[in-house]
Design a protein around this motif. Structure first.
Motif, PDB file in Angstrom:
ATOM      1  N   LEU A  87      50.976  44.129  41.094  1.00  0.00           N
ATOM      2  CA  LEU A  87      50.563  43.254  40.014  1.00  0.00           C
ATOM      3  C   LEU A  87      49.150  43.564  39.552  1.00  0.00           C
ATOM      4  O   LEU A  87      48.813  43.337  38.393  1.00  0.00           O
ATOM      5  CB  LEU A  87      50.620  41.786  40.470  1.00  0.00           C
ATOM      6  CG  LEU A  87      51.999  41.154  40.600  1.00  0.00           C
ATOM      7  CD1 LEU A  87      51.881  39.762  41.197  1.00  0.00           C
ATOM      8  CD2 LEU A  87      52.703  41.102  39.253  1.00  0.00           C
ATOM      9  N   GLU A  88      48.326  44.048  40.459  1.00  0.00           N
ATOM     10  CA  GLU A  88      46.923  44.277  40.118  1.00  0.00           C
ATOM     11  C   GLU A  88      46.471  45.662  40.575  1.00  0.00           C
ATOM     12  O   GLU A  88      45.721  45.800  41.543  1.00  0.00           O
ATOM     13  CB  GLU A  88      46.043  43.194  40.752  1.00  0.00           C
ATOM     14  CG  GLU A  88      44.641  43.181  40.196  1.00  0.00           C
ATOM     15  CD  GLU A  88      43.793  42.050  40.747  1.00  0.00           C
ATOM     16  OE1 GLU A  88      42.668  41.885  40.269  1.00  0.00           O
ATOM     17  OE2 GLU A  88      44.252  41.335  41.666  1.00  0.00           O
ATOM     18  N   PRO A  89      46.886  46.713  39.851  1.00  0.00           N
ATOM     19  CA  PRO A  89      46.421  48.049  40.223  1.00  0.00           C
ATOM     20  C   PRO A  89      44.925  48.226  39.996  1.00  0.00           C
ATOM     21  O   PRO A  89      44.295  49.096  40.604  1.00  0.00           O
ATOM     22  CB  PRO A  89      47.245  48.975  39.321  1.00  0.00           C
ATOM     23  CG  PRO A  89      47.691  48.119  38.184  1.00  0.00           C
ATOM     24  CD  PRO A  89      47.861  46.743  38.749  1.00  0.00           C
ATOM     25  N   GLY A 144      46.954  37.610  35.944  1.00  0.00           N
ATOM     26  CA  GLY A 144      45.974  37.292  34.908  1.00  0.00           C
ATOM     27  C   GLY A 144      44.782  38.228  34.916  1.00  0.00           C
ATOM     28  O   GLY A 144      44.299  38.636  33.845  1.00  0.00           O
ATOM     29  N   ARG A 145      44.307  38.581  36.094  1.00  0.00           N
ATOM     30  CA  ARG A 145      43.168  39.502  36.162  1.00  0.00           C
ATOM     31  C   ARG A 145      43.526  40.864  35.567  1.00  0.00           C
ATOM     32  O   ARG A 145      42.734  41.463  34.837  1.00  0.00           O
ATOM     33  CB  ARG A 145      42.699  39.658  37.609  1.00  0.00           C
ATOM     34  CG  ARG A 145      41.952  38.452  38.151  1.00  0.00           C
ATOM     35  CD  ARG A 145      41.293  38.759  39.489  1.00  0.00           C
ATOM     36  NE  ARG A 145      42.242  39.089  40.528  1.00  0.00           N
ATOM     37  CZ  ARG A 145      42.773  38.209  41.377  1.00  0.00           C
ATOM     38  NH1 ARG A 145      42.451  36.915  41.282  1.00  0.00           N
ATOM     39  NH2 ARG A 145      43.615  38.583  42.323  1.00  0.00           N
ATOM     40  N   GLU A 146      44.732  41.353  35.888  1.00  0.00           N
ATOM     41  CA  GLU A 146      45.112  42.667  35.365  1.00  0.00           C
ATOM     42  C   GLU A 146      45.377  42.606  33.863  1.00  0.00           C
ATOM     43  O   GLU A 146      45.005  43.527  33.126  1.00  0.00           O
ATOM     44  CB  GLU A 146      46.340  43.203  36.106  1.00  0.00           C
ATOM     45  CG  GLU A 146      46.594  44.684  35.871  1.00  0.00           C
ATOM     46  CD  GLU A 146      45.452  45.576  36.338  1.00  0.00           C
ATOM     47  OE1 GLU A 146      45.314  46.677  35.771  1.00  0.00           O
ATOM     48  OE2 GLU A 146      44.695  45.176  37.244  1.00  0.00           O
ATOM     49  N   LEU A 147      45.984  41.532  33.389  1.00  0.00           N
ATOM     50  CA  LEU A 147      46.173  41.390  31.949  1.00  0.00           C
ATOM     51  C   LEU A 147      44.838  41.315  31.220  1.00  0.00           C
ATOM     52  O   LEU A 147      44.696  41.838  30.102  1.00  0.00           O
ATOM     53  CB  LEU A 147      47.008  40.142  31.645  1.00  0.00           C
ATOM     54  CG  LEU A 147      48.495  40.218  31.986  1.00  0.00           C
ATOM     55  CD1 LEU A 147      49.163  38.868  31.741  1.00  0.00           C
ATOM     56  CD2 LEU A 147      49.199  41.299  31.178  1.00  0.00           C
ATOM     57  N   SER A 148      43.844  40.687  31.833  1.00  0.00           N
ATOM     58  CA  SER A 148      42.523  40.613  31.221  1.00  0.00           C
ATOM     59  C   SER A 148      41.875  41.985  31.111  1.00  0.00           C
ATOM     60  O   SER A 148      41.084  42.231  30.190  1.00  0.00           O
ATOM     61  CB  SER A 148      41.615  39.679  32.035  1.00  0.00           C
ATOM     62  OG  SER A 148      42.073  38.350  31.960  1.00  0.00           O
ATOM     63  N   ARG A 149      42.198  42.862  32.052  1.00  0.00           N
ATOM     64  CA  ARG A 149      41.697  44.232  31.941  1.00  0.00           C
ATOM     65  C   ARG A 149      42.397  44.982  30.805  1.00  0.00           C
ATOM     66  O   ARG A 149      41.786  45.790  30.115  1.00  0.00           O
ATOM     67  CB  ARG A 149      41.901  44.979  33.257  1.00  0.00           C
ATOM     68  CG  ARG A 149      41.123  44.417  34.439  1.00  0.00           C
ATOM     69  CD  ARG A 149      41.335  45.254  35.702  1.00  0.00           C
ATOM     70  NE  ARG A 149      40.657  44.665  36.843  1.00  0.00           N
ATOM     71  CZ  ARG A 149      41.246  43.938  37.784  1.00  0.00           C
ATOM     72  NH1 ARG A 149      42.553  43.738  37.725  1.00  0.00           N
ATOM     73  NH2 ARG A 149      40.545  43.421  38.774  1.00  0.00           N
ATOM     74  N   MET A 150      43.692  44.713  30.643  1.00  0.00           N
ATOM     75  CA  MET A 150      44.474  45.418  29.630  1.00  0.00           C
ATOM     76  C   MET A 150      44.306  44.805  28.246  1.00  0.00           C
ATOM     77  O   MET A 150      44.253  45.517  27.246  1.00  0.00           O
ATOM     78  CB  MET A 150      45.962  45.405  30.014  1.00  0.00           C
ATOM     79  CG  MET A 150      46.304  46.182  31.267  1.00  0.00           C
ATOM     80  SD  MET A 150      48.094  46.266  31.563  1.00  0.00           S
ATOM     81  CE  MET A 150      48.469  44.577  32.038  1.00  0.00           C
ATOM     82  N   LEU A 151      44.276  43.469  28.195  1.00  0.00           N
ATOM     83  CA  LEU A 151      44.279  42.739  26.927  1.00  0.00           C
ATOM     84  C   LEU A 151      43.167  41.697  26.940  1.00  0.00           C
ATOM     85  O   LEU A 151      43.428  40.491  27.017  1.00  0.00           O
ATOM     86  CB  LEU A 151      45.621  42.037  26.718  1.00  0.00           C
ATOM     87  CG  LEU A 151      46.896  42.860  26.952  1.00  0.00           C
ATOM     88  CD1 LEU A 151      48.103  41.945  27.029  1.00  0.00           C
ATOM     89  CD2 LEU A 151      47.055  43.886  25.841  1.00  0.00           C
ATOM     90  N   PRO A 152      41.918  42.105  26.900  1.00  0.00           N
ATOM     91  CA  PRO A 152      40.813  41.158  27.099  1.00  0.00           C
ATOM     92  C   PRO A 152      40.796  39.996  26.125  1.00  0.00           C
ATOM     93  O   PRO A 152      40.293  38.919  26.443  1.00  0.00           O
ATOM     94  CB  PRO A 152      39.565  42.040  26.939  1.00  0.00           C
ATOM     95  CG  PRO A 152      40.023  43.279  26.256  1.00  0.00           C
ATOM     96  CD  PRO A 152      41.440  43.480  26.667  1.00  0.00           C
TER      97      PRO A 152
END
Length: 209
Positions: A87-89, A144-152
């Motif tokens: 989920l969080e690479p 959510g943390r990984e999505l924030s990296r991808m889609l800030p």
């Protein structure tokens, strides 16, 4: 090796001894397997001891109560699942998101089944809900943390829940119906949708690759 060399006739083999750390980990893994295969109603000290190949007394010594065993088994599931969930690479690249989910399910289906068994049991036993909320909050936060990296600009809580719910459903479907290739294809479609969101917020639509 003959039976008499292993143990005298009519006598059960002696349960193996474990050191403290090894024993605790083995018992938690055994608890997960017991619940995954028989539901929470099958989770007893004796069943866990039999599954782990150790003594009833060792389970009591480590956990003290059935509720403590459940709580620690959930915490163990959190640690295990987050370590293997993809989920969080941490790269912020859409292409890396949730890589290996189908392999994760195939490699350890019991840890996934354990969580779904607890979810269903929580409908009948509300006291389990805090454990399940803690587990899923960890999943939501990692997603959510990984999505924030991808889609800030777009990684709000509703999108996080939508993305995780899609992944959670795919894991459940593979667990029940099999078909890892179906899981992989669906996750690739999810990545395509995330790329579209990313392209909508960036001048370069290839930046997420």
């Amino acid at each position: 090796m003959t039976e008499s060399a292993e143990a005298p006739a009519g006598r059960k083999p002696r349960k193996k001894r474990m050191n403290y750390g090894e024993g605790r980990e083995a018992l938690l893994n055994a608890a997960v397997r017991v619940v995954a295969r028989g539901g929470l109603r099958k989770l007893t000290y004796r069943a866990v001891a039999e599954e782990a190949g150790t003594t009833h007394g060792l389970v009591v010594h480590h956990f003290g109560s059935r509720d403590a065993l459940i709580e620690e088994a959930v915490a163990h599931a959190i640690r295990t699942s987050l370590n293997t969930s993809a989920l969080e690479p941490g790269t912020g690249k859409v292409a890396d998101f949730s890589v290996g989910v189908s392999e994760m399910v195939a490699a350890d289906p019991d840890i996934q089944a354990f969580q779904y068994e607890l979810l269903l049991e929580a409908r009948r036993r509300p006291e389990l809900l805090p454990h399940l909320r803690a587990l899923y909050d960890e999943y939501f936060d990692a997603t959510g943390r990984e999505l924030s990296r991808m889609l800030p600009a777009r990684a709000g809580r509703p999108l996080t829940r939508l993305v995780f719910a899609a992944l959670d459903g795919l894991v459940l479907h593979q667990l029940v119906f099999g078909g890892p290739e179906t899981t992989d294809a669906a996750i690739e479609e999810l990545r395509t949708l995330l790329r579209l969101l990313d392209a909508d917020g960036h001048a370069d639509p290839e930046s997420a690759d």
